[in-house]
Design an enzyme around this catalytic site. Structure first.
Site, PDB file in Angstrom:
ATOM      1  N   LYS A  40      24.399  81.807  66.949  1.00  0.00           N
ATOM      2  CA  LYS A  40      25.660  82.752  67.568  1.00  0.00           C
ATOM      3  C   LYS A  40      25.619  84.175  66.683  1.00  0.00           C
ATOM      4  O   LYS A  40      24.800  84.505  65.609  1.00  0.00           O
ATOM      5  CB  LYS A  40      26.844  82.245  67.285  1.00  0.00           C
ATOM      6  CG  LYS A  40      27.426  82.096  65.658  1.00  0.00           C
ATOM      7  CD  LYS A  40      28.527  81.143  65.458  1.00  0.00           C
ATOM      8  CE  LYS A  40      28.913  80.937  63.914  1.00  0.00           C
ATOM      9  NZ  LYS A  40      30.182  79.908  63.984  1.00  0.00           N
ATOM     10  N   ARG A 141      42.038  75.637  64.465  1.00  0.00           N
ATOM     11  CA  ARG A 141      41.600  76.935  65.155  1.00  0.00           C
ATOM     12  C   ARG A 141      41.682  76.174  66.627  1.00  0.00           C
ATOM     13  O   ARG A 141      42.430  76.882  67.483  1.00  0.00           O
ATOM     14  CB  ARG A 141      40.185  76.972  64.836  1.00  0.00           C
ATOM     15  CG  ARG A 141      39.378  78.184  65.410  1.00  0.00           C
ATOM     16  CD  ARG A 141      38.230  78.846  64.912  1.00  0.00           C
ATOM     17  NE  ARG A 141      37.224  77.895  64.804  1.00  0.00           N
ATOM     18  CZ  ARG A 141      35.976  78.175  64.010  1.00  0.00           C
ATOM     19  NH1 ARG A 141      35.894  79.394  63.600  1.00  0.00           N
ATOM     20  NH2 ARG A 141      35.321  77.497  64.044  1.00  0.00           N
ATOM     21  N   HIS A 172      35.324  70.450  62.660  1.00  0.00           N
ATOM     22  CA  HIS A 172      34.876  71.538  61.748  1.00  0.00           C
ATOM     23  C   HIS A 172      35.660  71.551  60.385  1.00  0.00           C
ATOM     24  O   HIS A 172      36.856  71.524  60.539  1.00  0.00           O
ATOM     25  CB  HIS A 172      34.961  72.735  62.353  1.00  0.00           C
ATOM     26  CG  HIS A 172      34.114  74.082  62.021  1.00  0.00           C
ATOM     27  ND1 HIS A 172      32.937  74.035  61.507  1.00  0.00           N
ATOM     28  CD2 HIS A 172      34.536  75.274  61.735  1.00  0.00           C
ATOM     29  CE1 HIS A 172      32.464  74.808  60.834  1.00  0.00           C
ATOM     30  NE2 HIS A 172      33.525  75.950  61.029  1.00  0.00           N
ATOM     31  N   ARG A 225      25.525  70.968  62.716  1.00  0.00           N
ATOM     32  CA  ARG A 225      25.289  72.280  63.232  1.00  0.00           C
ATOM     33  C   ARG A 225      24.806  73.245  61.989  1.00  0.00           C
ATOM     34  O   ARG A 225      25.854  73.898  61.446  1.00  0.00           O
ATOM     35  CB  ARG A 225      26.771  72.981  64.004  1.00  0.00           C
ATOM     36  CG  ARG A 225      26.995  71.767  64.688  1.00  0.00           C
ATOM     37  CD  ARG A 225      28.478  72.246  65.344  1.00  0.00           C
ATOM     38  NE  ARG A 225      29.614  72.400  64.301  1.00  0.00           N
ATOM     39  CZ  ARG A 225      30.433  71.364  63.920  1.00  0.00           C
ATOM     40  NH1 ARG A 225      30.291  70.218  64.393  1.00  0.00           N
ATOM     41  NH2 ARG A 225      31.304  71.570  63.044  1.00  0.00           N
ATOM     42  N   TYR A 270      31.687 113.664  52.328  1.00  0.00           N
ATOM     43  CA  TYR A 270      32.911 113.981  52.893  1.00  0.00           C
ATOM     44  C   TYR A 270      34.005 113.749  51.616  1.00  0.00           C
ATOM     45  O   TYR A 270      33.829 112.894  50.942  1.00  0.00           O
ATOM     46  CB  TYR A 270      33.203 113.127  53.924  1.00  0.00           C
ATOM     47  CG  TYR A 270      32.268 113.505  55.343  1.00  0.00           C
ATOM     48  CD1 TYR A 270      32.754 114.516  55.925  1.00  0.00           C
ATOM     49  CD2 TYR A 270      31.592 112.586  55.748  1.00  0.00           C
ATOM     50  CE1 TYR A 270      31.960 114.904  57.187  1.00  0.00           C
ATOM     51  CE2 TYR A 270      30.844 112.822  56.987  1.00  0.00           C
ATOM     52  CZ  TYR A 270      31.344 114.055  57.765  1.00  0.00           C
ATOM     53  OH  TYR A 270      30.392 114.324  58.971  1.00  0.00           O
ATOM     54  N   CYS A 316      27.975 108.155  54.767  1.00  0.00           N
ATOM     55  CA  CYS A 316      28.677 108.957  56.104  1.00  0.00           C
ATOM     56  C   CYS A 316      28.348 108.021  57.223  1.00  0.00           C
ATOM     57  O   CYS A 316      27.760 106.746  57.159  1.00  0.00           O
ATOM     58  CB  CYS A 316      27.914 110.134  56.364  1.00  0.00           C
ATOM     59  SG  CYS A 316      27.998 111.179  54.861  1.00  0.00           S
ATOM     60  N   ASP A 318      26.056 108.081  59.386  1.00  0.00           N
ATOM     61  CA  ASP A 318      24.475 108.075  59.772  1.00  0.00           C
ATOM     62  C   ASP A 318      23.669 108.311  58.574  1.00  0.00           C
ATOM     63  O   ASP A 318      22.471 108.114  58.778  1.00  0.00           O
ATOM     64  CB  ASP A 318      24.025 108.888  60.621  1.00  0.00           C
ATOM     65  CG  ASP A 318      25.126 109.028  61.984  1.00  0.00           C
ATOM     66  OD1 ASP A 318      25.339 108.175  62.773  1.00  0.00           O
ATOM     67  OD2 ASP A 318      25.848 109.894  62.180  1.00  0.00           O
TER      68      ASP A 318
END
Ligand SMILES: *Cc1c(COP(=O)(O)O)cnc(C)c1O
Length: 375
Positions: A40, A141, A172, A225, A270, A316, A318
């Site tokens: 997943k 859940r 689970h 799993r 920043y 930042c 990027d």
């Protein structure tokens, strides 16, 4: 999302490590117990298709995903193994899942009757819809919580065998990764209350995520799993030792794209949250929180040519800046996760600094980062 192939920042995934971890677990399983690799969230950020192939090569016989689209991605890539969607799907998608032989988790009988209505209207498929009944034994859940609710669902399945196949039953555990097994034992007891008197055992009976399979293997029944440990990560963080050496499959690397010397009193980033006390070299690395490298990692470190260097100023969107012990040439390797010259930064280290778990860091890496595969 655009993938940054012209930027020297990348996730590097070692397929040999994936195969090592998954194979080690397959070898530990009892005869007749299968391993379904959990892929997943794009294979926990590692790339679902590549992980699925490595898992298959290492002995996995099926896959688990969270949502239907992830299952369809595997089918489109040509995987014919069983695939189980662990989350709740829409009953309207029952015909699509039946046609694609995608098994679905069912947590309520009214879901079954709604799905049955859709299936009755749709083109007949070669196989019925494969259903795994989810039981809530304490995770809180999704799933059936009482013997009566479960009996009603099994009854309904029994009455609609041509369109609905009772293929599996599972639960689970919420604390299998904890050294304290008090709550775990309560869940096991609840599991037995719900399942000991089943009218018949379906093809797959399963309760184990990585932690359960590693530390409570006696519970496994006939399928596990397997998720996070396949990627080389200890589900408990550092609380419990894993019975074999896991190899982390993911590294995150970049390069210095710019360096400069700043003077005492100069600020960086920043908000000017960092001000140099003395003259020092600063390097800029082209990665930021838009890549999933979190803003709160200011003060953490990266490896520049194997040397730990502090991240100064805010991360930042990027780019980020690091303090260097001396000047380095442009293009010097920066390791944000992984090993260089014997030094190492693990996903666990990053997660600890961020106050979270390695799962969240791994699947937080965004699609802007190219994934490169080794071995
Ligand atoms: C994600 C998930 C798993 C895999 O858990 P890991 O801790 O990564 O092994 C197994 N079962 C269910 C129901 C899950 O949601």
């Amino acid at each position: 999302m655009v993938v940054g192939v012209h930027r020297p920042t990348q996730l590097v995934i070692d397929r040999a490590a994936l195969r090592h971890n998954i194979h080690a677990e397959v070898e530990r399983l009892d005869e007749g117990c299968e391993l379904f690799m959990v892929v997943k969230a794009n294979g926990y950020g590692h790339g679902a298709i590549q992980v699925a192939q490595a898992a298959k090569d290492a002995g996995a016989t099926g896959f688990c995903v969270a949502i239907l689209d992830e299952a369809l991605e595997l089918r489109a890539a040509g995987f014919n193994e069983p695939i189980l969607v662990l989350g709740v799907t829409s009953p309207a998608d029952a015909p699509l899942m039946a046609a694609e032989r995608i098994s679905t988790t069912v947590a309520a009988t009214d879901w079954l009757s709604d799905a049955q209505a859709y299936l009755a209207l749709a083109e007949p498929t070669a196989e019925p819809l494969h259903v795994h009944l989810g039981l809530d034994t304490g995770m809180g859940r999704i799933g059936f919580r009482t013997v009566d609710e479960l009996a009603t669902a099994i009854d309904f399945l029994g009455q609609h065998k041509s369109t609905l196949d009772f293929e599996g039953i599972f639960t689970h555990f919420s604390t299998a990764d904890s050294p304290d097994d008090h709550y775990f034992k309560q869940q096991v007891a609840k599991w037995h209350t719900l399942t000991d008197n089943l009218p018949h055992r379906p093809r797959y009976v399963h309760v184990s995520n990585s932690a359960t399979s590693l530390w409570h293997a006696a519970c496994n029944d006939n399928m596990v799993r397997f998720g996070v440990s396949g990627y080389g990560l200890n589900p408990s963080g550092t609380a419990i030792e894993v019975p074999y050496a896991l190899q982390p499959a993911l590294s995150l690397t970049s390069e210095l794209v710019f360096t400069k010397k700043i003077a005492a009193g100069d600020s960086v980033g920043y908000g000017a949250t960092y001000t140099a006390d003395q003259a020092e070299w600063v390097g800029t690395v082209p990665i930021g929180y838009a890549d999933g490298y979190e803003r709160r990692l200011q003060g953490f470190h990266v490896l520049v040519d194997g040397q730990a260097c502090e991240i100064i100023g805010r991360v930042c969107m990027d780019q980020l800046m690091v303090r260097l012990p001396h000047d380095y040439s442009r293009g010097t390797t920066v390791t944000l996760v992984g090993q260089d010259h014997g030094a190492e930064i693990t996903l666990q280290d990053v997660a600890d600094y961020c106050g979270t778990i390695h799962y969240e860091i791994a699947c937080g890496f965004t699609g802007r980062l190219p994934r490169r595969y080794l071995n």
